[in-house]
Design a protein around this motif. Structure first.
Motif, mmCIF file in Angstrom:
data_model
loop_
_atom_site.group_PDB
_atom_site.id
_atom_site.type_symbol
_atom_site.label_atom_id
_atom_site.label_comp_id
_atom_site.label_asym_id
_atom_site.label_seq_id
_atom_site.Cartn_x
_atom_site.Cartn_y
_atom_site.Cartn_z
ATOM 1 N N ALA A 146 -4.998 -11.820 0.140
ATOM 2 C CA ALA A 146 -4.599 -10.873 -0.898
ATOM 3 C C ALA A 146 -5.503 -9.653 -0.958
ATOM 4 N N ASN B 122 -5.007 -6.801 -0.050
ATOM 5 C CA ASN B 122 -4.257 -5.604 -0.424
ATOM 6 C C ASN B 122 -3.648 -5.709 -1.815
ATOM 7 N N GLY B 123 -4.045 -6.748 -2.574
ATOM 8 C CA GLY B 123 -3.536 -6.927 -3.929
ATOM 9 C C GLY B 123 -2.305 -7.804 -3.974
ATOM 10 N N VAL B 124 -1.834 -8.039 -5.171
ATOM 11 C CA VAL B 124 -0.630 -8.816 -5.410
ATOM 12 C C VAL B 124 0.331 -7.961 -6.221
ATOM 13 N N LEU B 125 1.590 -8.335 -6.236
ATOM 14 C CA LEU B 125 2.581 -7.531 -6.945
ATOM 15 C C LEU B 125 2.280 -7.477 -8.438
ATOM 16 N N ALA B 126 2.396 -6.301 -8.990
ATOM 17 C CA ALA B 126 2.239 -6.103 -10.430
ATOM 18 C C ALA B 126 3.636 -5.986 -11.020
ATOM 19 N N GLU C 97 4.301 -1.796 -7.064
ATOM 20 C CA GLU C 97 2.889 -1.592 -7.377
ATOM 21 C C GLU C 97 2.129 -2.900 -7.163
ATOM 22 N N ARG C 98 0.867 -2.779 -6.788
ATOM 23 C CA ARG C 98 0.028 -3.964 -6.583
ATOM 24 C C ARG C 98 -1.176 -3.917 -7.505
ATOM 25 N N GLN C 99 -1.692 -5.083 -7.808
ATOM 26 C CA GLN C 99 -2.904 -5.207 -8.614
ATOM 27 C C GLN C 99 -3.855 -6.148 -7.899
#
Length: 96
Positions: free
Chosen positions: A65, A67-71, A4-6
């Protein structure tokens, strides 16, 4: 299944990037904090199977980033930190 990404905190990152020292300049001049960054990056490569780690500003595109970063859950983060510490120790510790 991909992790999942945040959203990344771009405001905090931009502030740090603009007010902090240039990584390349500090690394080349031998600033110990930035050699620690390199050693941690190498240990992370070992832990996650990365082919390479981009640390230099010339490779900024690899840090984008949008596309987000790892959650990660706190337990996952702690476990990853432990694996990184183990790899740093296995590589001979931090050379400062």
């Amino acid at each position: 299944m991909p992790p999942e990404r945040q959203p990344m905190d771009l405001k905090a990152y931009t502030t740090r990037a603009r007010r902090g020292p240039c990584f390349v300049c500090a690394f080349v001049s031998g600033h110990p904090d930035f050699h620690v960054v390199r050693e941690v990056a190498l240990a992370m490569e070992d832990c996650v199977g990365a082919e390479r780690t981009h640390l230099y500003q010339q490779q900024f595109a690899s840090l984008m980033a949008e596309n987000g970063v790892l959650a990660m859950e706190p337990e996952e983060t702690s476990a990853m930190a432990a694996r990184i510490r183990d790899r740093i120790a296995a590589r001979g510790g931090l050379n400062m």
